[in-house]
Design a protein around this motif. Structure first.
Motif, short mmCIF file in Angstrom:
data_model
loop_
_atom_site.label_atom_id
_atom_site.label_comp_id
_atom_site.label_asym_id
_atom_site.label_seq_id
_atom_site.Cartn_x
_atom_site.Cartn_y
_atom_site.Cartn_z
N THR A 169 0.80 -1.23 0.00
CA THR A 169 0.00 0.00 0.00
C THR A 169 0.82 1.28 0.00
O THR A 169 0.28 2.36 -0.20
CB THR A 169 -0.92 0.04 1.23
OG1 THR A 169 -0.11 0.04 2.42
CG2 THR A 169 -1.89 -1.13 1.24
N GLY A 170 2.12 1.15 0.28
CA GLY A 170 2.96 2.34 0.37
C GLY A 170 2.82 3.08 1.70
O GLY A 170 3.36 4.17 1.86
N ASP A 171 2.11 2.49 2.65
CA ASP A 171 1.92 3.12 3.97
C ASP A 171 2.96 2.57 4.94
O ASP A 171 2.76 1.54 5.57
CB ASP A 171 0.50 2.84 4.48
CG ASP A 171 0.23 3.52 5.83
OD1 ASP A 171 1.16 4.06 6.46
OD2 ASP A 171 -0.94 3.48 6.27
N HIS A 172 4.08 3.28 5.04
CA HIS A 172 5.18 2.85 5.91
C HIS A 172 5.29 3.71 7.17
O HIS A 172 6.38 3.92 7.70
CB HIS A 172 6.50 2.89 5.13
CG HIS A 172 6.57 1.86 4.05
ND1 HIS A 172 6.16 2.10 2.75
CD2 HIS A 172 6.96 0.57 4.08
CE1 HIS A 172 6.32 1.01 2.03
NE2 HIS A 172 6.80 0.06 2.81
N GLN A 173 4.15 4.19 7.66
CA GLN A 173 4.16 4.99 8.88
C GLN A 173 4.84 4.20 10.01
O GLN A 173 4.62 3.00 10.17
CB GLN A 173 2.72 5.38 9.28
CG GLN A 173 2.71 6.33 10.44
CD GLN A 173 1.30 6.76 10.85
OE1 GLN A 173 1.19 7.42 11.85
NE2 GLN A 173 0.26 6.41 10.13
N TRP A 174 5.61 4.88 10.81
CA TRP A 174 6.43 4.24 11.84
C TRP A 174 5.63 3.42 12.84
O TRP A 174 6.14 2.44 13.38
CB TRP A 174 7.30 5.27 12.56
CG TRP A 174 6.53 6.34 13.30
CD1 TRP A 174 6.11 7.54 12.81
CD2 TRP A 174 6.06 6.27 14.65
NE1 TRP A 174 5.41 8.23 13.76
CE2 TRP A 174 5.36 7.48 14.92
CE3 TRP A 174 6.15 5.33 15.66
CZ2 TRP A 174 4.78 7.75 16.14
CZ3 TRP A 174 5.56 5.60 16.89
CH2 TRP A 174 4.89 6.81 17.11
N ILE A 175 4.38 3.78 13.11
CA ILE A 175 3.59 3.00 14.08
C ILE A 175 3.34 1.57 13.58
O ILE A 175 2.99 0.69 14.36
CB ILE A 175 2.26 3.66 14.48
CG1 ILE A 175 1.33 3.81 13.28
CG2 ILE A 175 2.50 4.97 15.18
CD1 ILE A 175 -0.08 4.26 13.64
N HIS A 176 3.55 1.36 12.28
CA HIS A 176 3.36 0.03 11.69
C HIS A 176 4.67 -0.72 11.49
O HIS A 176 4.71 -1.94 11.69
CB HIS A 176 2.65 0.14 10.35
CG HIS A 176 1.36 0.89 10.39
ND1 HIS A 176 0.31 0.54 11.22
CD2 HIS A 176 0.95 1.98 9.69
CE1 HIS A 176 -0.69 1.39 11.04
NE2 HIS A 176 -0.33 2.28 10.13
N VAL A 177 5.73 -0.01 11.09
CA VAL A 177 6.91 -0.72 10.57
C VAL A 177 8.22 -0.46 11.32
O VAL A 177 9.25 -1.04 10.97
CB VAL A 177 7.12 -0.41 9.07
CG1 VAL A 177 5.94 -0.88 8.25
CG2 VAL A 177 7.38 1.08 8.83
N ASP A 178 8.20 0.38 12.33
CA ASP A 178 9.44 0.68 13.08
C ASP A 178 9.27 0.22 14.53
O ASP A 178 8.82 0.99 15.39
CB ASP A 178 9.72 2.19 13.02
CG ASP A 178 11.06 2.58 13.64
OD1 ASP A 178 11.61 1.80 14.46
OD2 ASP A 178 11.56 3.68 13.30
N PRO A 179 9.65 -1.03 14.82
CA PRO A 179 9.43 -1.58 16.17
C PRO A 179 10.05 -0.77 17.29
O PRO A 179 9.44 -0.61 18.35
CB PRO A 179 10.04 -2.98 16.10
CG PRO A 179 9.96 -3.35 14.65
CD PRO A 179 10.19 -2.05 13.91
N GLU A 180 11.26 -0.23 17.09
CA GLU A 180 11.91 0.55 18.15
C GLU A 180 11.13 1.82 18.46
O GLU A 180 10.84 2.12 19.62
CB GLU A 180 13.35 0.89 17.76
CG GLU A 180 14.31 -0.25 17.97
CD GLU A 180 15.75 0.17 17.69
OE1 GLU A 180 16.10 1.35 17.96
OE2 GLU A 180 16.51 -0.69 17.22
N ARG A 181 10.82 2.57 17.43
CA ARG A 181 10.08 3.81 17.63
C ARG A 181 8.67 3.54 18.15
O ARG A 181 8.17 4.24 19.03
CB ARG A 181 10.03 4.61 16.33
CG ARG A 181 9.45 5.98 16.51
CD ARG A 181 9.63 6.82 15.26
NE ARG A 181 8.98 8.11 15.42
CZ ARG A 181 8.72 8.94 14.45
NH1 ARG A 181 9.07 8.64 13.21
NH2 ARG A 181 8.11 10.08 14.68
N ALA A 182 8.03 2.48 17.61
CA ALA A 182 6.66 2.15 18.03
C ALA A 182 6.60 1.73 19.49
O ALA A 182 5.59 1.98 20.17
CB ALA A 182 6.10 1.05 17.13
#
Length: 155
Positions: free
Chosen positions: A41-54
């Motif tokens: 989908t092109g939705d790479h928002q950090w709440i989905h794909v960045d475990p450290e930041r999330a």
């Protein structure tokens, strides 16, 4: 898993209104599934794909996209109801989509349903509305509730 509802005619669909469906078996929402959806989908928002930041974010972990959770209704629906003697069935759309609770990575989810409406449509078909609730194990609220609408044409 509860027994799957089997419908084989317009009359059977019309008579199914109010029928509870499911639940399905549990599935685990993995980070891989979330990442694959993000790529699609092109939705790479950090709440989905960045475990450290999330982990430091509002949910304490990565969460599935709402639309990923919604798309899993398509996985659960045929596990809840099947059609015999069907000439053709089409996805007509959805109504009343809601995301009451986040689905965190590693959560186990399953589908539960209810036939909420059915009505004849032009061309000897029938339209069925099945409400799918995507339940999250141990949570008070579902991750998604959607009214799916299908048009069915039987032999």
């Amino acid at each position: 898993m509860a027994e799957q509802l089997c419908l084989d005619s317009t009359a059977a669909v019309l008579a199914s209104v109010g029928q509870a469906l499911g639940p399905t078996e549990w599935i685990t929402v993995t980070q891989e599934r979330i990442n694959t959806f993000a790529d699609a989908t092109g939705d790479h928002q950090w709440i989905h794909v960045d475990p450290e930041r999330a982990q430091a974010g509002p949910f304490g972990a990565c969460v599935a996209h709402g639309y990923l959770t919604l798309s899993l209704a398509n996985l659960f629906l045929p596990q809840l109801v099947r059609y015999e003697r069907l000439k053709m069935g089409v996805n007509y759309g959805c109504d009343k989509v809601r995301f009451p609770a986040p689905v965190k990575v590693g959560a186990r989810i399953r589908g539960r349903g209810e036939v909420v409406a059915a009505e004849p449509v032009k061309g000897d078909g029938v339209q069925i509305t099945v409400r799918i609730s995507v339940e999250i194990e141990g949570a008070d609220k579902p991750g998604c509730v959607v009214d799916t609408i299908s048009r069915l044409y039987f032999d």
